[in-house]
Design an enzyme around this catalytic site. Sequence first.
Site, mmCIF file in Angstrom:
data_model
loop_
_atom_site.group_PDB
_atom_site.id
_atom_site.type_symbol
_atom_site.label_atom_id
_atom_site.label_comp_id
_atom_site.label_asym_id
_atom_site.label_seq_id
_atom_site.Cartn_x
_atom_site.Cartn_y
_atom_site.Cartn_z
ATOM 1 N N LYS A 88 -2.394 2.725 2.439
ATOM 2 C CA LYS A 88 -2.750 1.445 2.989
ATOM 3 C C LYS A 88 -2.662 1.629 4.535
ATOM 4 C CE LYS A 88 -1.889 -1.166 -0.602
ATOM 5 N NZ LYS A 88 -2.347 -0.197 -1.352
ATOM 6 N N SER A 136 -7.787 -1.266 -3.950
ATOM 7 C CA SER A 136 -7.200 -1.929 -2.906
ATOM 8 C C SER A 136 -7.480 -1.636 -1.544
ATOM 9 C CB SER A 136 -5.557 -1.769 -2.940
ATOM 10 O OG SER A 136 -5.284 -0.543 -2.604
#
Lengths: 189, 189
Positions: free
Chosen positions: A151, A113
């Site tokens: 993230k 990701s």
Amino acid sequence: MCGILLPMKPQVELTAKQEKVLKFIRERVGENLPPTIREIAGEMGFASTGTVRDYLAALQRKGYLKRENNKSRGIALIGSIAAGEPKLAYEDIEGYVEIARENTFALKVKGESMIDAGIMDGDIAVIRKQKTADNGDIIAALLDNNEVTLKRLKTGGGKPFLEAANKKYPPIHKEFSIIGKLVNIVRKY
Amino acid sequence: MCGILLPMKPQVELTAKQEKVLKFIRERVGENLPPTIREIAGEMGFASTGTVRDYLAALQRKGYLKRENNKSRGIALIGSIAAGEPKLAYEDIEGYVEIARENTFALKVKGESMIDAGIMDGDIAVIRKQKTADNGDIIAALLDNNEVTLKRLKTGGGKPFLEAANKKYPPIHKEFSIIGKLVNIVRKY
DNA sequence: TTGACACCCACACAAATGTGTGGTATACTC
DNA sequence: GAGTATACCACACATTTGTGTGGGTGTCAA
């Protein structure tokens, strides 16, 4: 190009023995401690410090090293690459790469990701523990399901949210808390 | 998802002043010459070498550095990779993340040509010196114009060539020699 | 032949550097 | 109160280290 910081300059030829002395100095500098004159003499089998001084003077004259007066171990290499046999430029090599260590923990990255940020599956992420972070920082966040994820933090106008660095992954608008901030990535090949 | 795991050994706490001394030592080691006791005293404003010895003893006891007796500038840091210096590391899951250190050197990556391999501009590449490599290995190669470049080695059928990990960069079919193989990538945020 | 250079040595000296042995004071824990 | 850690100082001493001066050999080119 994926070139690298290496200065190039015309090389002056070295004799075999000078080469050997230079090699020893490079080894020691690579180990983060330039040798003393007497250490060089010992390694080379010279009985006199004067001999070493002759060599250092020659190497300095030919542009392979610099010296600082009256300073112990004050030998600094000057980087250069010779055609043919590569001589690595230690001057431009990071003397040491510091990895954050205090108040940190490490986690192994799973998944893709964050691949657009150059963070790949299997990388080790070093996280410094902190409760807050700035917009755009890559953080380790704890989601409400107790999952930890890496993230990018977005704190634009409204409510902060988490953004992946991979178009295939949508932003995460769930509740989360900040565990820490990414300070290092280490990868093994 | 990017996730999970982690333990990290709690660090022994340092006082603010100890931190400051350690920071100075790190700076100097980074510049490839550890400081002398008197240099530390001068920097910190201490009037006595004994004061510095107290600090070094504390930092050594807490595991931040090692010292070699009767050796000028004989301070070695623990917890950072010093090219050649033993010991890096800090824990991760299995114990610690080790960065190759023997027979290696480090280079700072310039450019984007390996970005699809997750290697970004400014990353530190740790290279193990070797003259050969296998097909698909990422290597540091010396081109005939004395440029050093980081590329993927392709040894398919014919003549070996270098391949970038970025579609915008064409393969390199020029003459080159292998300096070493990529073993670690370290990135700082 | 002269000069420049590589290649060695001995030895003395001064400066830099690490070490040792004492101090003083504060703060904290047991 | 005793013990321990931090945070300083002074000063002497021994060792390490860089430097200086002087000597020698050989090779090679001008």
